[in-house]
Design a protein around this motif. Structure first.
Motif, mmCIF file in Angstrom:
data_model
loop_
_atom_site.group_PDB
_atom_site.id
_atom_site.type_symbol
_atom_site.label_atom_id
_atom_site.label_comp_id
_atom_site.label_asym_id
_atom_site.label_seq_id
_atom_site.Cartn_x
_atom_site.Cartn_y
_atom_site.Cartn_z
ATOM 1 N N TYR A 281 -3.779 5.494 -12.012
ATOM 2 C CA TYR A 281 -4.187 4.570 -10.967
ATOM 3 C C TYR A 281 -4.529 3.188 -11.282
ATOM 4 N N LEU B 66 -5.658 8.000 1.118
ATOM 5 C CA LEU B 66 -4.029 8.105 1.321
ATOM 6 C C LEU B 66 -3.523 8.935 0.488
ATOM 7 N N SER B 67 -3.309 8.514 -0.876
ATOM 8 C CA SER B 67 -2.674 9.124 -1.786
ATOM 9 C C SER B 67 -3.226 10.352 -2.375
ATOM 10 N N SER C 268 0.614 4.049 -3.137
ATOM 11 C CA SER C 268 0.411 5.414 -2.470
ATOM 12 C C SER C 268 1.329 6.362 -3.060
ATOM 13 N N SER D 273 -5.376 -5.422 -0.264
ATOM 14 C CA SER D 273 -5.583 -4.238 0.767
ATOM 15 C C SER D 273 -5.997 -4.659 1.979
ATOM 16 N N HIS E 152 -0.904 -3.697 -7.233
ATOM 17 C CA HIS E 152 -0.991 -3.615 -5.746
ATOM 18 C C HIS E 152 -1.495 -4.691 -5.116
ATOM 19 N N THR F 173 0.699 -1.165 0.059
ATOM 20 C CA THR F 173 -0.105 0.063 0.195
ATOM 21 C C THR F 173 0.981 1.334 0.092
ATOM 22 N N HIS G 99 -8.774 3.097 1.325
ATOM 23 C CA HIS G 99 -7.786 3.503 1.978
ATOM 24 C C HIS G 99 -6.724 3.931 1.247
ATOM 25 N N LEU G 100 -6.282 3.220 0.011
ATOM 26 C CA LEU G 100 -5.270 3.804 -1.019
ATOM 27 C C LEU G 100 -5.609 5.043 -1.303
#
Length: 468
Positions: A281, A304-305, A73, A291, A288, A69, A300-301
Motif C-alpha cells: 500500500y 474500493l481495493s 486500486s 484523491s 497515487h 485511483t 475511498h481508495l
C-alpha cells in the motif's frame, strides 16, 4: 537521543531530506514485482516528484507521473488477491463452514482496511521520502529497532513462502509425472528438491531488472485462470448437476459453523494472509495522484481495493464450497482429476505461478532482507557473484528441507508465517507507527490485539490449545 541517531543516519527526518534511503534493496524488489500497473502519463494536478517510488523514471511514465485511483486500486487488488491465497483460502473457508468462513473474511477485510487507514495516517506525518516505501516509513518513525525487526520478519516470511511454494510444486510435479508415466513413480521429496535447486535457483539468479521483473504479472495471469476454473467449472458443473456438495464424491452437506475456537485460530491466519496489502500500500499510495479529497491515498481508495479483493476471495471460496462443501482440499486444484484437461492445465499454471513468484519475488526479497540484516538498513549494494549464489542456494535448500520435513504441507507454513509475520505487518507495525507519531491509544490497542492474536494462533497451530 533521536538527534544523535539522525546524525549517525539511523533515522529519517520527518520534516526534511538529505538522509540516505533505508531498506532500498527490499523496497526495490517489492515495488518492481508487485506494483504491476504503472502510470503512463502525468496528471495535470501532479506536482514534481522528489521521492523514489512509482513513476520515478521514463519507464514508469516520466518524472511526476502519478497513478489514477483505478490504477492504484487495481495494484492493491492484484497484490492481495493475485497470489497463492486464492488456492488455499477455499480450503480454510470449507473447514470453518460457509457462514463462519464468510464472517472470518469480513473480519480479515476489516482488519486489513484499518491497517491501511493507519498507514495512510502515518504517511501524512512524515516527509515524501519517508512515505515512499513501507520500510522507509518504519525507519522514519520506529527507528533502528523497527528497521531490523522489519527485515527479520520479512526474511522469515519469505522463507515460509519458499517452503510452501517448493512443496506445492513438488506435489503437483509428482502427480503430473505419475499420470503420464504410471510405471515410473517420481517421489514427492525428489520433485520438491528438484523444483527448488534445478528450477527455482537458476531463475532466481537472473537479473532482477530483466525478465523476472514480470514475475508478479505472470503469477496473476495464472491465478486468473485458476479462479475462472473454480467459478465457471466447478460451480457450474455442480449447479447443472445435483446441486450443492455434488462434486465431493460423498454424502457431505453444507455446514454453517464449524463451532471450534481452535480451528478458527488455526485458519484465520490464512484469511489475514490473503487480505494483507499493507506492505504494497505505501508505494502504491506514493505513486497515487490526488484523491477525491485532494490528498494522496485516501479512504475511498482503501475501501474500493479491500472490498474488491474480499469479493474475489468470497466468489472463489463460495463457488468451491458450493461444489465440494467440506471436501475442498488444502490446495483447491487437488480437487480436480489430472485426466480433466482444464484441471491439468490449472495444475501446470499453478506450478508456473509458484515458480516465477518464488524465484522473482521471494528469493530476491529474502536475499535483500538478509543483506540488510548483515550490512544494515542503509545497504544499497545487492549481493553479487558468489555471495548472490550462496544466499540463494541457502534460502532454497532450507526451504526444500523444511518442506520435506512437513511432508509438503501448503497451509501450515503459510499459516505459521502469517501468525508471526503478517500480524506484525498488518497490526503491530502500523499501529505502533501511528501511536509513536500521534499518540493514538486506539492504534496501540490495534497493535496489542495483533500480538495477542498472533500468539494464540501459533499456540493453536502447534497443538498447544488442543485438537478441537
Amino acid at each position: 537521543k533521536m538527534e544523535d541517531e539522525l546524525e549517525r543516519g539511523l533515522l529519517l527526518p520527518q520534516g526534511g531530506g538529505g538522509v540516505p534511503e533505508y531498506h532500498r534493496l527490499s523496497s526495490d524488489v517489492i515495488e518492481r514485482t508487485t506494483v504491476l500497473i504503472r502510470p503512463s502519463r502525468r496528471h495535470a494536478s501532479a506536482r514534481p516528484r522528489t521521492a523514489r517510488g512509482v513513476g520515478r523514471d521514463a519507464e514508469d511514465g516520466g518524472e511526476g507521473a502519478e497513478s489514477t485511483t483505478g490504477q492504484a486500486s487495481l495494484n492493491l487488488v492484484l497484490s492481495a488477491a493475485g497470489g497463492i491465497g486464492m488456492v488455499t483460502l477455499p480450503g480454510s473457508f470449507a473447514i470453518l463452514g460457509y457462514a463462519e468462513g464468510a464472517l472470518a473474511l469480513v473480519a480479515a477485510s476489516t482488519a486489513a482496511a484499518w491497517s491501511l487507514v493507519l498507514l495512510d495516517s502515518a504517511c501524512k506525518k512524515v516527509n515524501k521520502a519517508s512515505s515512499a516505501s513501507y520500510g522507509a516509513l518504519v525507519a522514519s518513525i520506529l527507528g533502528p529497532a523497527g528497521c531490523y525487526a522489519l527485515e527479520a520478519l520479512t526474511l522469515v516470511y519469505c522463507l515460509g513462502q519458499v517452503v510452501a511454494y517448493v512443496g506445492a510444486i513438488g506435489a503437483q510435479a509428482s502427480a503430473i509425472w505419475g499420470h503420464f508415466q504410471p510405471g515410473h513413480r517420481l517421489p514427492v521429496n525428489w520433485a520438491t528438491a528438484g523444483s527448488a535447486l534445478l528450477a527455482m535457483l537458476p531463475l532466481s539468479l537472473l537479473p532482477e531488472r530483466g525478465v523476472m521483473r514480470f514475475a508478479g504479472a505472470a503469477g496473476c495471469l495464472c491465478m486468473v485462470y485458476i479462479v475462472a476454473t473454480v467459478i465457471l467449472g466447478d460451480a457450474t458443473r455442480a449447479a447443472l448437476g445435483q446441486g450443492p456438495c455434488s462434486l465431493s464424491g460423498g454424502s457431505l452437506n453444507p455446514v454453517a459453523f464449524g463451532r471450534s475456537a481452535t480451528r478458527l485460530l488455526q485458519n484465520l491466519p490464512i484469511f489475514l494472509f490473503s487480505m494483507n496489502a499493507s506492505v504494497i500500500y505505501v508505494p502504491v499510495r506514493s505513486g497515487h495522484g490526488p484523491s477525491l479529497h485532494g490528498a494522496p491515498g485516501g479512504r475511498h481508495l482503501i475501501a474500493l481495493s479491500v472490498a474488491a479483493s474480499a469479493m474475489l476471495y468470497l466468489s472463489c471460496s463460495a463457488a468451491a464450497y458450493y461444489a465440494y462443501c467440506g471436501g475442498v482440499p488444502e490446495n483447491v486444484v487437488d480437487a480436480w482429476p489430472i485426466s480433466w484437461v482444464p484441471g491439468l492445465f490449472a495444475r501446470v499454471l499453478l506450478c508456473l505461478e509458484l515458480l516465477v513468484a518464488g524465484a522473482g519475488i521471494y528469493v530476491p526479497l529474502a536475499r535483500a532482507s538478509l543483506w540488510h540484516l548483515i550490512f544494515g538498513p542503509r545497504a544499497k549494494a545487492a549481493a553479487a557473484g558468489w555471495a548472490r549464489l550462496a544466499a540463494s542456494l541457502g534460502i532454497l535448500a532450507l526451504g526444500a528441507a523444511a518442506s520435506v520435513l512437513l511432508s509438503g504441507a501448503l497451509a501450515l507454513p503459510l499459516a505459521v508465517t502469517a501468525s508471526l509475520c503478517v500480524t506484525a505487518q498488518l497490526f503491530v507495525l502500523p499501529g505502533l507507527a501511528v501511536y509513536r507519531s500521534s499518540g493514538s491509544v486506539a492504534a496501540l490497542v490495534f497493535s496489542l490485539v495483533g500480538i495477542a492474536f498472533g500468539v494464540l494462533s501459533l499456540l493453536a497451530l502447534f497443538g498447544v490449545l488442543g485438537s478441537d
